[in-house]
Design a protein around this motif. Structure first.
Motif, PDB file in Angstrom:
ATOM      1  N   HIS A 277     113.047  28.443  22.104  1.00  0.00           N
ATOM      2  CA  HIS A 277     113.428  29.300  20.979  1.00  0.00           C
ATOM      3  C   HIS A 277     114.136  28.477  19.899  1.00  0.00           C
ATOM      4  O   HIS A 277     115.049  27.708  20.210  1.00  0.00           O
ATOM      5  CB  HIS A 277     114.344  30.419  21.459  1.00  0.00           C
ATOM      6  CG  HIS A 277     113.686  31.355  22.445  1.00  0.00           C
ATOM      7  ND1 HIS A 277     113.399  30.984  23.741  1.00  0.00           N
ATOM      8  CD2 HIS A 277     113.239  32.627  22.308  1.00  0.00           C
ATOM      9  CE1 HIS A 277     112.799  32.008  24.352  1.00  0.00           C
ATOM     10  NE2 HIS A 277     112.693  33.010  23.505  1.00  0.00           N
TER      11      HIS A 277
ATOM     12  N   SER B 214     106.702  38.730  23.776  1.00  0.00           N
ATOM     13  CA  SER B 214     105.952  38.259  22.606  1.00  0.00           C
ATOM     14  C   SER B 214     104.471  38.030  22.904  1.00  0.00           C
ATOM     15  O   SER B 214     104.077  37.774  24.041  1.00  0.00           O
ATOM     16  CB  SER B 214     106.572  36.941  22.128  1.00  0.00           C
ATOM     17  OG  SER B 214     106.518  35.985  23.169  1.00  0.00           O
TER      18      SER B 214
ATOM     19  N   GLY C 157     101.589  31.226  33.581  1.00  0.00           N
ATOM     20  CA  GLY C 157     102.431  32.401  33.797  1.00  0.00           C
ATOM     21  C   GLY C 157     101.659  33.701  33.818  1.00  0.00           C
ATOM     22  O   GLY C 157     102.224  34.767  34.024  1.00  0.00           O
TER      23      GLY C 157
ATOM     24  N   ARG D  72     109.003  29.840  19.855  1.00  0.00           N
ATOM     25  CA  ARG D  72     109.084  31.082  19.077  1.00  0.00           C
ATOM     26  C   ARG D  72     110.443  31.241  18.407  1.00  0.00           C
ATOM     27  O   ARG D  72     111.435  30.653  18.839  1.00  0.00           O
ATOM     28  CB  ARG D  72     108.699  32.292  19.941  1.00  0.00           C
ATOM     29  CG  ARG D  72     109.819  33.132  20.505  1.00  0.00           C
ATOM     30  CD  ARG D  72     109.242  34.371  21.176  1.00  0.00           C
ATOM     31  NE  ARG D  72     110.303  35.250  21.662  1.00  0.00           N
ATOM     32  CZ  ARG D  72     110.768  36.313  20.999  1.00  0.00           C
ATOM     33  NH1 ARG D  72     110.298  36.622  19.815  1.00  0.00           N
ATOM     34  NH2 ARG D  72     111.733  37.056  21.522  1.00  0.00           N
TER      35      ARG D  72
ATOM     36  N   SER E 123      97.011  30.520  31.076  1.00  0.00           N
ATOM     37  CA  SER E 123      98.427  30.214  31.078  1.00  0.00           C
ATOM     38  C   SER E 123      98.950  30.353  32.495  1.00  0.00           C
ATOM     39  O   SER E 123      98.660  31.342  33.156  1.00  0.00           O
ATOM     40  CB  SER E 123      99.140  31.191  30.155  1.00  0.00           C
ATOM     41  OG  SER E 123     100.517  31.028  30.270  1.00  0.00           O
TER      42      SER E 123
ATOM     43  N   ASN F  81     105.703  27.125  36.267  1.00  0.00           N
ATOM     44  CA  ASN F  81     105.574  28.131  35.208  1.00  0.00           C
ATOM     45  C   ASN F  81     106.455  27.741  34.005  1.00  0.00           C
ATOM     46  O   ASN F  81     107.671  27.855  34.070  1.00  0.00           O
ATOM     47  CB  ASN F  81     105.987  29.492  35.766  1.00  0.00           C
ATOM     48  CG  ASN F  81     105.520  30.621  34.891  1.00  0.00           C
ATOM     49  OD1 ASN F  81     104.934  30.412  33.833  1.00  0.00           O
ATOM     50  ND2 ASN F  81     105.786  31.836  35.319  1.00  0.00           N
TER      51      ASN F  81
ATOM     52  N   THR G  76     112.376  41.332  21.774  1.00  0.00           N
ATOM     53  CA  THR G  76     111.309  41.692  22.728  1.00  0.00           C
ATOM     54  C   THR G  76     111.936  42.156  24.043  1.00  0.00           C
ATOM     55  O   THR G  76     111.886  43.339  24.373  1.00  0.00           O
ATOM     56  CB  THR G  76     110.379  40.495  22.977  1.00  0.00           C
ATOM     57  OG1 THR G  76     111.149  39.389  23.455  1.00  0.00           O
ATOM     58  CG2 THR G  76     109.618  40.114  21.718  1.00  0.00           C
TER      59      THR G  76
ATOM     60  N   ARG H 205     112.187  31.245  39.907  1.00  0.00           N
ATOM     61  CA  ARG H 205     110.877  31.098  39.263  1.00  0.00           C
ATOM     62  C   ARG H 205     110.229  29.809  39.720  1.00  0.00           C
ATOM     63  O   ARG H 205     110.886  28.768  39.788  1.00  0.00           O
ATOM     64  CB  ARG H 205     111.112  31.043  37.752  1.00  0.00           C
ATOM     65  CG  ARG H 205     109.871  30.826  36.879  1.00  0.00           C
ATOM     66  CD  ARG H 205     110.349  30.800  35.434  1.00  0.00           C
ATOM     67  NE  ARG H 205     109.348  30.525  34.441  1.00  0.00           N
ATOM     68  CZ  ARG H 205     108.931  31.422  33.546  1.00  0.00           C
ATOM     69  NH1 ARG H 205     109.382  32.656  33.574  1.00  0.00           N
ATOM     70  NH2 ARG H 205     108.068  31.080  32.630  1.00  0.00           N
TER      71      ARG H 205
ATOM     72  N   ARG I 215      98.638  35.917  26.060  1.00  0.00           N
ATOM     73  CA  ARG I 215      99.330  37.119  26.573  1.00  0.00           C
ATOM     74  C   ARG I 215      99.401  38.115  25.433  1.00  0.00           C
ATOM     75  O   ARG I 215      99.972  37.803  24.396  1.00  0.00           O
ATOM     76  CB  ARG I 215     100.748  36.762  27.040  1.00  0.00           C
ATOM     77  CG  ARG I 215     101.544  37.976  27.528  1.00  0.00           C
ATOM     78  CD  ARG I 215     102.920  37.604  28.087  1.00  0.00           C
ATOM     79  NE  ARG I 215     103.849  37.173  27.057  1.00  0.00           N
ATOM     80  CZ  ARG I 215     105.083  36.728  27.293  1.00  0.00           C
ATOM     81  NH1 ARG I 215     105.530  36.637  28.526  1.00  0.00           N
ATOM     82  NH2 ARG I 215     105.857  36.363  26.292  1.00  0.00           N
TER      83      ARG I 215
HETATM   84  O1  TXA Z   1     109.265  37.708  24.293  1.00  0.00           O
HETATM   85  C1  TXA Z   1     109.261  36.715  25.015  1.00  0.00           C
HETATM   86  O2  TXA Z   1     108.360  35.872  24.957  1.00  0.00           O
HETATM   87  C2  TXA Z   1     110.422  36.556  26.002  1.00  0.00           C
HETATM   88  C3  TXA Z   1     111.717  36.350  25.234  1.00  0.00           C
HETATM   89  C4  TXA Z   1     112.891  36.081  26.133  1.00  0.00           C
HETATM   90  O3  TXA Z   1     111.544  35.327  24.288  1.00  0.00           O
HETATM   91  N1  TXA Z   1     110.190  35.452  26.884  1.00  0.00           N
HETATM   92  C5  TXA Z   1     109.291  35.496  27.896  1.00  0.00           C
HETATM   93  O4  TXA Z   1     109.322  34.359  28.673  1.00  0.00           O
HETATM   94  O5  TXA Z   1     108.556  36.436  28.080  1.00  0.00           O
HETATM   95  P1  TXA Z   1     108.592  34.283  30.103  1.00  0.00           P
HETATM   96  O6  TXA Z   1     109.005  32.974  30.657  1.00  0.00           O
HETATM   97  O7  TXA Z   1     108.900  35.492  30.898  1.00  0.00           O
HETATM   98  O8  TXA Z   1     107.094  34.213  29.735  1.00  0.00           O
HETATM   99  C6  TXA Z   1     106.617  33.054  29.062  1.00  0.00           C
HETATM  100  C7  TXA Z   1     105.166  32.886  29.299  1.00  0.00           C
HETATM  101  C8  TXA Z   1     104.860  32.508  30.723  1.00  0.00           C
HETATM  102  O9  TXA Z   1     103.770  33.297  31.149  1.00  0.00           O
HETATM  103  C9  TXA Z   1     104.449  31.040  30.639  1.00  0.00           C
HETATM  104  O10 TXA Z   1     103.501  30.685  31.587  1.00  0.00           O
HETATM  105  C10 TXA Z   1     103.881  30.983  29.239  1.00  0.00           C
HETATM  106  O11 TXA Z   1     104.717  31.798  28.487  1.00  0.00           O
HETATM  107  N2  TXA Z   1     103.956  29.605  28.705  1.00  0.00           N
HETATM  108  C11 TXA Z   1     105.057  28.879  28.435  1.00  0.00           C
HETATM  109  N3  TXA Z   1     104.734  27.648  28.006  1.00  0.00           N
HETATM  110  C12 TXA Z   1     103.383  27.584  27.988  1.00  0.00           C
HETATM  111  C13 TXA Z   1     102.430  26.586  27.658  1.00  0.00           C
HETATM  112  N4  TXA Z   1     102.802  25.382  27.234  1.00  0.00           N
HETATM  113  N5  TXA Z   1     101.105  26.886  27.774  1.00  0.00           N
HETATM  114  C14 TXA Z   1     100.714  28.116  28.192  1.00  0.00           C
HETATM  115  N6  TXA Z   1     101.567  29.109  28.530  1.00  0.00           N
HETATM  116  C15 TXA Z   1     102.885  28.846  28.440  1.00  0.00           C
END
Ligand code: TXA
Ligand code: MG
Length: 319
Positions: free
Chosen positions: A59, A173, A217, A113, A215, A54, A27, A50, A187
């Motif tokens: 993985h 993703s 994020g 993931r 979420s 958030n 991704t 960050r 998302r």
């Molecule tokens: O493709 C991807 O998902 C990439 C690659 C590196 O794996 N990762 C990615 O991570 O996009 P990040 O941290 O940029 O975005 C992760 C999102 C954030 O918006 C976060 O808030 C959400 O996932 N998230 C993580 N854990 C969560 C949870 N327990 N409940 C709701 N949202 C969550």
């Protein structure tokens, strides 16, 4: 100084030391650390700047790992994983205590993931531990889709970037929540709501339809270039490269949306590096993967422009 490497053994030992490292996924590139080591995970937040509220994605290399870190996993998760994992889907599940609170920002859920990249999968297998990783950009900025872009974002802040070539998907993703017996896309991403409905035979709720931010994020002003970005649906801009000091991102010049999405972030970065005052991105049709593309463009943008007169207004307001 940060080194770009191809050797997964160095990557594994760096993670075991409790350090963070740039890692390739299909991704976007990730900034990874040992998900079971809170001191290592804290470094991710520091390097990326960050906010701690958030949460991060964990993985793993196989769906057999899910139940080590999550509980009450619905059957639909395995149905989707069967089809799309390894691949660009993230599952939000109830968390087990083994996952430190810093990873999930104190939530009782965890995002999991399986990345579809041979080098990252090799690292995960040899490490024998899960890796927490957000995208490898400074918070709020464009996600990097190759090792050089990670280098430009984070040079000097990490020791290594594992180079696995260009991320072939190019967008983060699809995040799917299974809480409260509902399937909700938090998302949008490469895997679409329609595909999830086909597999599960259930109605899938999209975050956009609920209008609520589910979420932490899903913040506005994300994925943004340094230069102001505006979006448009006006056909006036189609086929143009630049206008009145603005660089134009016209993704429809790629003949299909899959290619368009794979170029999205790298094209934005290139426009950002050029001499333009600002960037105008033309929205794509809101179907299939187009939903995810428009989601990222909207969240990166400062607003919408129509025709030339709007542009002139922006130009003069700026000076
Ligand atoms: O493709 C991807 O998902 C990439 C690659 C590196 O794996 N990762 C990615 O991570 O996009 P990040 O941290 O940029 O975005 C992760 C999102 C954030 O918006 C976060 O808030 C959400 O996932 N998230 C993580 N854990 C969560 C949870 N327990 N409940 C709701 N949202 C969550
Ligand atoms: Mg990100």
């Amino acid at each position: 100084m940060t080194r770009i490497i191809k050797n997964t053994r160095i990557a594994v030992s760096e993670i075991l030391k409790g350090n963070v490292i740039g890692l390739p996924t299909e991704t976007v590139y990730g900034l990874g650390a040992d998900a079971l080591n809170p001191d290592a995970v804290i470094k991710i937040f520091e390097v990326k700047r960050r906010p701690r509220f958030n949460p991060l994605i964990v993985h793993v290399h196989s769906a057999f790992e899910f139940e080590k870190y999550a509980k009450d996993i619905p059957g639909d998760v395995y149905k989707i994983a069967e089809k799309f994992s390894p691949g660009p889907v993230t599952f939000i599940l109830k968390k087990k205590n083994i996952i430190p609170d810093i990873v999930t920002a104190g939530l009782d859920t965890v995002a999991i993931r399986i990345p579809d990249h041979p080098l990252f999968l090799k690292v995960l297998k040899n490490l024998g531990r899960p890796v927490a990783a957000p995208s490898a950009n400074i918070f709020g900025r464009i996600s990097p889709t190759n090792a050089d872009d990670v280098f430009k974002e984070l040079n000097g802040k990490i020791n290594y970037i594992l180079d696995g070539g260009r991320s072939k998907v190019g967008i983060e993703s699809t995040i799917i929540s299974f809480l409260n017996n509902k399937i909700t896309i938090l998302r949008p991403g490469f895997v679409t709501a329609a595909e999830i409905e086909n597999i599960t035979g259930k109605t899938v709720i999209s975050r956009k339809n609920t209008g609520k931010i589910l979420s932490p994020g899903m913040l506005k002003s994300h994925y943004a270039p340094v230069k102001p970005l505006y979006i448009t649906t006006d056909t006036y801009f189609e086929g143009r490269k630049e206008i009145l000091g603005a660089g134009i991102l016209d993704l429809m010049k790629y003949n299909n949306l899959n290619t368009a999405v794979s170029k999205l972030f790298s094209a934005l970065r290139k426009l950002d590096e050029k001499d333009y005052d600002f960037i105008i991105a033309i929205k794509v049709p809101d179907t299939g993967i187009g939903v995810a593309i428009n989601d990222r463009l909207e969240r990166a943008s400062k607003g919408t422009v129509r025709i030339e007169t709007d542009l002139l207004k922006f130009k003069y307001k700026k000076k």
